[in-house]
Design a protein around this motif. Structure first.
Motif, short mmCIF file in Angstrom:
data_model
loop_
_atom_site.label_atom_id
_atom_site.label_comp_id
_atom_site.label_asym_id
_atom_site.label_seq_id
_atom_site.Cartn_x
_atom_site.Cartn_y
_atom_site.Cartn_z
N TRP A 425 112.38 -16.64 35.39
CA TRP A 425 111.47 -17.69 34.91
C TRP A 425 111.03 -17.39 33.50
CZ3 TRP A 425 109.56 -22.17 36.64
CH2 TRP A 425 108.41 -22.67 36.03
N TYR A 426 111.07 -18.40 32.62
CA TYR A 426 110.54 -18.32 31.27
C TYR A 426 111.16 -17.15 30.52
CZ TYR A 426 106.72 -20.35 28.43
OH TYR A 426 105.98 -21.04 27.50
N THR A 441 110.24 -13.27 34.06
CA THR A 441 109.63 -12.84 35.32
C THR A 441 110.50 -13.29 36.50
OG1 THR A 441 108.20 -14.80 35.28
CG2 THR A 441 107.24 -12.75 34.50
N THR A 443 110.82 -14.94 40.04
CA THR A 443 109.97 -15.94 40.66
C THR A 443 110.43 -16.43 42.02
OG1 THR A 443 108.68 -17.91 40.17
CG2 THR A 443 111.00 -17.97 39.59
N ASN A 461 106.40 -13.72 41.75
CA ASN A 461 105.60 -13.52 40.53
C ASN A 461 104.92 -12.16 40.46
OD1 ASN A 461 106.28 -16.22 40.17
ND2 ASN A 461 104.23 -17.00 40.59
N ARG A 464 107.87 -8.37 36.07
CA ARG A 464 108.35 -8.85 34.77
C ARG A 464 109.43 -7.90 34.28
NH1 ARG A 464 107.11 -12.00 30.57
NH2 ARG A 464 105.15 -12.79 31.44
N ALA A 512 100.37 -8.98 37.79
CA ALA A 512 99.53 -9.91 38.56
C ALA A 512 98.92 -9.26 39.80
CB ALA A 512 100.31 -11.17 38.92
N PHE A 514 95.95 -8.58 40.33
CA PHE A 514 94.64 -9.16 40.68
C PHE A 514 94.76 -10.30 41.71
CE2 PHE A 514 94.45 -13.38 38.73
CZ PHE A 514 95.49 -13.36 37.81
N ILE B 438 105.46 -16.54 30.09
CA ILE B 438 104.34 -16.51 31.02
C ILE B 438 104.92 -16.56 32.44
CG2 ILE B 438 102.05 -17.52 31.42
CD1 ILE B 438 102.67 -17.13 28.46
N SER B 439 104.26 -15.90 33.38
CA SER B 439 104.75 -15.96 34.76
C SER B 439 104.47 -17.33 35.35
CB SER B 439 104.12 -14.86 35.60
OG SER B 439 102.71 -15.03 35.62
N GLU B 440 105.09 -17.62 36.46
CA GLU B 440 105.19 -19.00 36.96
C GLU B 440 103.86 -19.70 37.21
OE1 GLU B 440 104.68 -19.61 40.53
OE2 GLU B 440 105.18 -21.74 40.48
N SER B 441 102.86 -18.98 37.76
CA SER B 441 101.55 -19.60 37.96
C SER B 441 100.58 -19.21 36.86
CB SER B 441 100.97 -19.23 39.33
OG SER B 441 101.73 -19.78 40.37
N ARG B 442 101.11 -18.66 35.79
CA ARG B 442 100.33 -18.33 34.59
C ARG B 442 99.42 -17.12 34.80
NH1 ARG B 442 102.47 -21.34 30.24
NH2 ARG B 442 104.11 -22.31 31.46
N GLU B 443 99.75 -16.28 35.74
CA GLU B 443 98.89 -15.15 36.05
C GLU B 443 99.18 -13.93 35.18
OE1 GLU B 443 101.69 -16.33 37.75
OE2 GLU B 443 101.34 -15.78 39.85
N ASN B 444 100.26 -13.94 34.42
CA ASN B 444 100.62 -12.81 33.54
C ASN B 444 101.29 -13.37 32.30
OD1 ASN B 444 103.09 -10.87 32.74
ND2 ASN B 444 101.40 -9.61 33.43
N PHE B 445 101.11 -12.72 31.18
CA PHE B 445 101.74 -13.22 29.96
C PHE B 445 102.22 -12.08 29.08
CE2 PHE B 445 98.56 -12.09 26.77
CZ PHE B 445 97.38 -11.99 27.51
N ARG B 446 103.23 -12.41 28.29
CA ARG B 446 103.62 -11.57 27.16
C ARG B 446 103.87 -12.53 25.99
NH1 ARG B 446 108.96 -7.65 26.15
NH2 ARG B 446 108.49 -7.30 23.94
N MET B 470 100.75 -7.91 26.18
CA MET B 470 101.10 -8.29 27.55
C MET B 470 99.92 -7.96 28.43
SD MET B 470 104.39 -6.97 29.72
CE MET B 470 103.88 -5.29 29.98
N ASN B 472 97.79 -9.21 32.47
CA ASN B 472 97.47 -10.18 33.50
C ASN B 472 96.38 -11.08 32.91
OD1 ASN B 472 99.25 -9.08 35.37
ND2 ASN B 472 97.72 -7.61 36.07
N SER B 473 96.53 -12.38 33.11
CA SER B 473 95.65 -13.33 32.43
C SER B 473 94.18 -13.07 32.75
CB SER B 473 96.02 -14.76 32.85
OG SER B 473 97.39 -15.00 32.60
N LYS B 474 93.86 -12.91 34.03
CA LYS B 474 92.44 -12.73 34.39
C LYS B 474 91.92 -11.41 33.83
CE LYS B 474 89.09 -12.70 38.10
NZ LYS B 474 88.84 -12.54 39.55
#
Lengths: 519, 524
Positions: A425-426, A441, A443, A461, A464, A512, A514, B438-446, B470, B472-474
């Protein structure tokens, strides 16, 4: 939808008209008609939904004119098009725009000329696809959903996961689309005055299904050249893959041996490898293979060919959108970069580039065969051959060949500890194409392998990949004989990807965390 | 001969099309709702590469898109769209009526098949619903475009001249600039929206942009490719004079492009960015935060993602699992962080009514750290029991609208950005955005940055290439401990969503912010 004969007549009249214009030294007319039909799918068991969310279409037809005119400043080239008018009036309007916008481009050599190759693909599509009715379109979408729902309803595993037997509480999701592309074109030019035409139609289905309560996701997809082949298969595959992914585990960060499935292979090719295998990417110094034409860029296991004239493959066309025959371009052979996708303009440009040898790594003249312009297409608007665009290089069917091909189970048995990657993904070259650094990532459809066996599905998810395309290509150690066509969101080409491509080491980061506390 | 496809066309067909929609809704059996978008544009553009002209064009566009909701036992939607040309102008109402009948047929067919499956799918059929749209006030409005120099009053020769001049200037800036591409376009567009509920919105807008790509190769062979965009819903003047508004400050395009060339050249001589392996202090500038807010706040705040409608494509949202499990009213960020979408902010994302005729309003997504709301459409608002807030937009009238950002920003803070940096003993400053994943539900990014500077003892030190952060979004949002008072907004020219893919222009921005994340360099 306009018939091929209407398009042929239009370009014929265009040519006759253009020859009456004394300032025109050369010209090309391209007429096309395209219909794109979709049923977008959205089903959720726990949220109100439509099922078939959007039965829709867009259609267009028109003519594009490219001209070369003399001027006091030198040779000028211009392009103009007119929508929904194939008559002489439409030609005049397109011509007026081309004349108004004509510019001196010192790198322009000529309009496309015969390459010496001959067209080999004719009459290769199912004409009944061209006559799909509105009812038929809607029905086809519901059929895909029926496939998914049928798999959910028939699953014992799912029934035992559902409290009180209510499957709907599991958060079942089915999304995706059924896409029908209908294309017709005709072309003629001063350089190739015989009017040529082409017609093609394909159907693809692309489904993602989830059992959201179990963080399980699966993909299904299918491609069809015949209307009668349409079924709910993509839906049932997606749903079954989601069910198979229940009880996923987390995997820690680290380097792992990897088996890439068809979708990840297509995803990496579409975003990093194929863009690097175009003459334009070499001209503009952006290819991650810069300076390496004729050199090793991948493991010797890898042979990858763009085959635009293969009967029975979904991306095939009879001629390109420049009127040149489609054919076979060997991109990578035994790991050696052997050919590039070209349209006529970029082909001429690199041949005449004083820095061409530095960019390619070899003399352009010595490798002109490797860059034969078989790939100039005008894909646009989500599919279709657009009369309003100039051609750029695009792949068609990317196929793999290997004398060392084996089966997926054999590949899996070779992995001590690793990951079967089912869907990425992405995926982007995060530091530019040239650097080859990629991030993406996992998915769906991914599994942890231990001691040569699939141990458990991997939770959606939670991983990565941060690595480099060169490491991945050079690290290929095995490949399956069998392939399947992979459908990617937003891609024009179809990759007939191996069921498995084994890479000795890829770097993963766990992400992820969290979410475990959040939901 | 007068050009038939022009902005004034809407004046000639407005009333006829409005009546057509109203009459059709009454006439078509079991028809609940109809809406129509018709868009006309007149556009000029030119491209140059390495100081050589490549193309120029003056052209026009005409398209329409229809939605019909109809059905006997259950309502279902059907759509139809076409791109049109000069030959369609005289008979436009007839062309659209023909398309309307096809959209209706699709809705009726789908309605019937949905009803069959409501019972046929057993327990799983219960969630199939009769399509509903949350109510809105039916508005009638005409909105003119805002510009000093009309995109139609500047000659194509002048456009080409400037394009080539800038490309030549960039090419000759430094011998390490090897390739450059310049695209200039300026257009005037007008869209009519009419519905069977008597909404009638007639909106004209100008749009001008300059795109620049530079490829530089340093003396040791390191190659850098960077691109940037200058754009606004204004006329030609933004390219020659730049933009000096409260939150949008952009230099004239010549200077803008040369700045990009300068950056690309310096980066080609820079060392590659190191990877930290663990979280470090990161200070991000407004331009970097433009892409950050876009990816980790804007996108997951689109309610279609929350309601799983984008599961196969753009992904879901970790802000909403289901009606009982979601982040509404819960902390997702530090109390210093606020973020919102506001279509009335200037820039690419500006509009007054969306593509369902819903009057727009500002939506808080994060209010002092608490997640508070989604962008929505009338259908998704009906599902969630919310009020529509005007975020249903298409990139063209021939596409079905989706929930899209308008202008989404991190809210302004109170700190002086210089002091945010000067407090850092050791960390990194990320300036300018580059490429996201970004990961699929937007929970992680680079997300990579254009430039990464090391901060030592409160001062900027060495600049690195090919770096980013990079997280985790939260985790990142909760770590934010300083927010600057320097909110800036920038154009995003190519946000992709939908099937077929729609590349949409919109706006994003934010102030300087400080938090913690992993610094990530390249492997190549």
């Amino acid at each position: 939808m306009k018939e091929v004969k209407d398009l042929e007549q239009s370009v014929q009249e265009a040519m006759a008209f253009l020859r009456t214009q004394p300032e025109v030294k050369s010209a090309l007319a391209f007429a096309s008609a395209n219909n794109r039909l979709w049923t977008r799918l959205n089903y959720t068991s726990h949220i109100p939904s439509n099922g078939v969310e959007e039965p829709k279409s867009t259609g267009d037809y028109g003519i594009g004119i490219q001209i070369v005119v003399d001027s006091p400043d030198g040779k000028k080239v211009g392009f103009g098009s007119e929508e929904k008018d194939l008559s002489l009036e439409g030609v005049r309007l397109a011509f007026a725009k081309a004349k108004q916008g004509a510019v001196v481009d010192p790198e322009f050599q000529s309009l496309p000329q015969p390459t010496g190759e001959r067209r080999s693909l004719f009459h290769y599509h199912d004409p009944t696809i061209m006559n799909l009715t509105d009812q038929g379109l809607v029905e086809a979408g519901w059929k895909v959903l029926d496939g998914a729902i049928g798999s959910f309803l028939g699953s014992e595993k799912l029934k035992s996961a559902a409290a009180n037997g209510r499957l709907s509480d599991l958060g079942l999701i089915v999304g995706g689309d059924l896409t029908v592309l209908q294309e017709r074109m005709a072309i003629a030019s001063y350089e190739m005055p015989d009017v040529q035409s082409d017609e093609s139609a394909i159907i693809t289905a692309y489904v993602t299904a989830m059992v959201e309560k179990g963080d399980a996701k699966g993909s299904g997809y299918s491609v069809h050249l015949r209307l009668n082949d349409l079924s709910g298969k993509a839906g049932s595959e997606g749903a079954q893959n989601a069910i198979n992914s229940l009880n996923g585990i987390r995997v820690p960060s680290g380097d792992y041996a990897v088996i890439l499935g068809p979708q990840p292979i297509a995803e990496l090719l579409d975003n990093l490898v194929i863009p690097s295998c175009t003459t334009s990417a070499f001209y503009s110094l952006e290819s991650c293979f810069l300076g390496k034409l004729g050199s090793q860029v991948a493991s010797e296991v890898l042979t990858m060919v763009d085959r635009g004239n293969a009967p029975g493959l979904v991306g095939s066309r009879g001629i390109t959108c420049e009127g040149l025959p489609t054919g076979e371009t060997v991109l990578i052979k035994g790991g050696v970069l052997s050919g590039l996708l070209s349209d006529w303009y970029e082909y001429q440009r690199i041949l005449n580039d004083p820095k061409g040898k530095e960019k390619l790594g070899v003399s352009p003249a010595d490798f002109r065969q490797a860059m034969t312009p078989r790939s100039g297409f005008r894909f646009s608007r989500g599919g279709g051959r657009s009369f309003g665009m100039l051609p750029t290089a695009s792949s068609t069917n990317v196929v793999f060949e290997s004398s060392a091909g084996t089966d997926l189970e054999t590949l899996i048995r070779k992995v001590n500890k690793g990951i079967l990657v089912g869907r990425l993904w992405y995926t982007y070259p995060v530091n530019g194409l040239r650097a080859g650094d990629l991030t993406t990532t996992l998915t769906a459809d991914s599994y942890f392998i231990e001691d040569g066996r699939i141990k458990a599905p991997i939770k959606v998810n939670t991983l990565r990949i941060n690595d480099n395309i060169s490491n991945i290509l050079m690290g290929i150690r095995g490949i399956t004989r069998d392939t399947r066509p992979a459908v990617l969101w937003g891609a024009d080409e179809i990759v007939y990807a191996p069921l498995g491509l084994m890479v000795d080491k890829v770097h993963f980061e766990a992400i992820a965390e969290f979410m475990e506390e959040t939901y | 001969m007068e050009q038939k496809v022009n902005i004034a066309l809407i004046d000639r067909v407005k009333d006829k099309l409005s009546n057509l929609i109203l009459e059709s809704k009454k006439k078509l059996k079991d028809c609940s709702y109809v809406d129509l978008r018709v868009a006309v544009s007149e556009r000029q553009a030119a491209t140059a590469q390495d100081g050589m002209m490549k193309s120029s064009i003056r052209d026009y566009g005409l398209s329409y898109g229809l939605r019909v909701i109809a059905g006997k036992e259950m309502l279902a939607p059907g759509y139809f769209a076409e791109s049109l040309g000069t030959a369609d102008v005289d008979g436009l109402p007839d062309v659209i009526e023909s398309g309307l009948l096809q959209a209706y047929e699709r809705a009726i067919a789908s309605s019937r098949m949905k009803s069959e499956r409501k019972s046929g799918w057993e327990d799983l059929g219960q969630s199939l619903w009769s399509s509903k749209l949350a109510p809105i006030k039916a508005c009638q409005d005409t909105i003119p475009g805002v510009y000093k120099i009309s995109p139609l009053d500047i000659s194509l020769e002048e456009i080409s001249r400037l394009t080539q001049e800038i490309s030549k200037a960039v090419a000759s800036y430094d011998s390490r600039v090897k390739v450059n591409g310049i695209l200039i376009e300026t257009s005037l567009a007008r869209q009519l929206f009419v519905s069977s509920e008597m909404t009638n919105i007639d909106r004209t807008y100008a749009l001008t942009q300059g795109l620049c790509v530079v490829v530089a190769v340093g003396n040791s062979g390191n190659q850098q490719t960077h691109y940037d965009c200058l754009g606004h819903q204004r006329g030609w003047e933004i390219l020659t004079d730049g933009v000096q508004e409260e939150f949008i400050k952009l230099k004239p395009f010549m200077h803008f492009a040369l700045d990009l060339a300068a950056d690309s050249v310096s980066l080609s001589e820079a060392r590659p960015c190191p990877s930290s392996g663990k979280d470090v202090v990161v200070v991000t500038d407004p331009n970097y935060n433009t892409l950050l807010v876009h990816e980790i706040i804007g996108h997951p705040s689109e309610l279609d993602r929350g309601l799983k409608m984008e599961t196969a494509y753009a992904g879901r949202s970790w802000f909403l699992r289901n009606f009982n499990q979601n982040m509404l009213g819960k902390q997702v960020a530090s109390h210093l962080v606020s973020a919102y979408s506001d279509p009335l902010l200037p820039g690419y994302g500006h509009y007054e009514y969306d593509d369902e005729g819903t009057p727009v309003k500002r939506i808080m997504h994060i209010d002092k750290g608490i997640f508070s709301g989604f962008m929505n459409s009338r259908q998704t608002a009906a599902i969630l029991g919310a009020e529509p807030n005007g975020h249903f937009k298409a990139a063209d009238a021939s596409y079905v609208p989706l929930i899209r950002m308008s202008t989404t920003v991190f809210g302004n803070g109170e700190r002086d950005p210089q002091s945010i940096i000067s407090e850092v003993d050791h960390g990194y400053y990320l300036a300018g955005h580059r490429i996201p994943s970004i990961s699929e539900s937007r929970e992680n990014f680079r997300i990579t940055a254009r430039k990464v500077y090391e901060i030592n003892n409160g001062k900027l030190g060495e600049m690195f290439r090919d770096g980013g952060m990079m997280a985790n979004s939260k985790d990142y949002l909760m770590s934010v401990d300083a927010v600057g008072n320097d909110l800036r907004m920038y154009p995003i020219f190519n946000c992709g969503k939908g099937q077929p893919m729609q590349g949409k222009k919109l706006g994003n921005g934010g102030p300087t912010m400080r938090g913690r994340a992993r610094l990530v360099g390249g492997k190549g």
